[in-house]
Design a protein around this motif. Structure first.
Motif, short mmCIF file in Angstrom:
data_model
loop_
_atom_site.label_atom_id
_atom_site.label_comp_id
_atom_site.label_asym_id
_atom_site.label_seq_id
_atom_site.Cartn_x
_atom_site.Cartn_y
_atom_site.Cartn_z
N GLU A 75 0.83 -1.20 0.00
CA GLU A 75 0.00 0.00 0.00
C GLU A 75 0.87 1.25 0.00
OE1 GLU A 75 -0.02 -1.70 4.25
OE2 GLU A 75 0.00 -2.42 2.17
N GLY A 76 0.55 2.17 -0.89
CA GLY A 76 1.29 3.42 -1.01
C GLY A 76 2.59 3.32 -1.79
N SER A 77 2.92 2.14 -2.30
CA SER A 77 4.18 1.97 -3.03
C SER A 77 4.09 2.58 -4.43
CB SER A 77 4.55 0.49 -3.11
OG SER A 77 3.56 -0.25 -3.81
N GLU A 78 5.27 2.81 -5.02
CA GLU A 78 5.35 3.51 -6.29
C GLU A 78 5.76 2.60 -7.43
OE1 GLU A 78 6.51 8.03 -5.86
OE2 GLU A 78 8.02 6.78 -4.87
N VAL A 79 5.39 3.04 -8.64
CA VAL A 79 5.73 2.35 -9.88
C VAL A 79 6.26 3.41 -10.85
CG1 VAL A 79 4.85 1.00 -11.82
CG2 VAL A 79 3.84 0.70 -9.53
N TYR A 80 7.39 3.15 -11.49
CA TYR A 80 7.88 4.00 -12.57
C TYR A 80 7.62 3.28 -13.89
CZ TYR A 80 10.46 7.14 -9.39
OH TYR A 80 10.80 8.05 -8.42
N ALA A 81 7.32 4.05 -14.94
CA ALA A 81 6.90 3.41 -16.18
C ALA A 81 7.28 4.20 -17.42
CB ALA A 81 5.38 3.19 -16.17
N TYR A 82 7.69 3.46 -18.44
CA TYR A 82 7.81 3.96 -19.81
C TYR A 82 6.58 3.42 -20.54
CZ TYR A 82 12.68 4.83 -18.57
OH TYR A 82 13.84 5.27 -17.96
N VAL A 83 5.78 4.30 -21.13
CA VAL A 83 4.44 3.93 -21.60
C VAL A 83 4.25 4.34 -23.06
CG1 VAL A 83 1.97 4.11 -21.11
CG2 VAL A 83 3.63 4.39 -19.24
N TRP A 84 3.56 3.46 -23.81
CA TRP A 84 3.14 3.76 -25.18
C TRP A 84 1.61 3.69 -25.24
CZ3 TRP A 84 7.28 0.74 -23.91
CH2 TRP A 84 8.53 1.06 -24.47
N PRO A 85 0.89 4.80 -25.04
CA PRO A 85 -0.55 4.79 -25.28
C PRO A 85 -0.82 4.52 -26.76
CG PRO A 85 0.12 6.73 -24.04
CD PRO A 85 1.35 6.11 -24.58
N THR A 86 -1.84 3.77 -27.07
CA THR A 86 -2.10 3.37 -28.45
C THR A 86 -3.58 3.53 -28.80
OG1 THR A 86 -2.71 1.05 -28.09
CG2 THR A 86 -0.34 1.57 -28.14
#
Length: 238
Positions: A75-86
């Motif tokens: 709970e409350g943890s973070e995620v970093y992301a490289y994202v390609w919306p399509t």
């Protein structure tokens, strides 16, 4: 900002509102010193090569070099992301059709695992398909779509058995210098030829109360196009 750019797409169920006749390929972006170098997108591209779709993003710094700090709890943890919306439809990645915005994301989150079949992935960058929808309870205005209690929607075989529209396929994913790249067999990805796309780097966060929305877009680091207009067009590379 991110949610405002996507509101029309959410209402339509896909991002096809931005698909037009003439789009640049790839998307190139000017460096922005205020953005952390490892997330400062300078180019993003999606091409098909023989039997594979290749998603690539290049940044000003070293891709993947910055990761969220471990908190020791989910709970409350973070995620970093490289994202390609399509402009893909959610039905093309194994969910019910018209569920929201389909994006490929390469993520790192040190506090939990969400690999298929109960595997471990908290200590490596790894790919996901996610379906996004608007939710003003999220700081960034968007969430990974929740699956309400008691519902059993159609999900792909590599769904990680969490109450979200998220898939955990084992696609080859590489980081080399300034680039992150994901390779997907075309046999697993119908509709990609001619699709539109954009590039985003972002931080997400797990709800501290573990309630819906469970996983929010918390901070958008950079949008390649600047306005999420999906100017990229998937083409075939010779």
């Amino acid at each position: 900002m991110f949610a405002k750019l996507l509101t029309g797409a959410v209402a339509a169920g896909t991002l096809s509102l931005w698909v037009g006749a003439a789009h640049a390929h790839p998307i190139e972006a000017k460096p922005v010193e205020a953005v952390t170098a490892s997330f400062d997108i300078i180019e993003t591209v999606v091409v098909t090569k023989k039997d594979t779709a290749v998603f690539t993003t290049r940044v000003r710094g070293t891709a993947g070099s910055d990761k969220p700090a471990a908190t020791g709890k989910f709970e409350g943890s973070e995620v970093y992301a490289y994202v390609w919306p399509t402009s893909l439809n959610s039905g093309e990645i194994g969910f019910e059709r018209d569920q929201g915005i389909v994006a490929l994301a390469v993520t790192f989150h040190p506090d939990f695992d969400d690999a298929a079949y109960g595997g471990r992935n908290r200590d490596v960058w790894h790919p996901h398909w996610v379906v996004l929808n608007e939710d003003q309870a999220c700081k960034g205005g968007l969430k990974v779509t929740d699956i309400p209690d008691g519902q059993k929607p159609k999900v792909p075989p590599t769904w990680p058995k969490v109450p979200l529209l998220i898939d955990s396929p084992d696609y080859p994913t590489t980081f080399k210098g300034d680039a992150v790249e994901v390779s997907i067999p075309l046999s697993l990805l119908g509709g990609i030829s001619g699709a539109s796309f954009d590039g985003v780097t972002a931080g997400l966060k797990v709800n501290g109360n573990l309630h819906s929305p469970l996983l929010c877009v918390d901070n958008v680091f950079k949008v390649a196009s600047g306005n999420l207009s999906l100017p990229g067009k998937v083409v075939t590379s010779k």
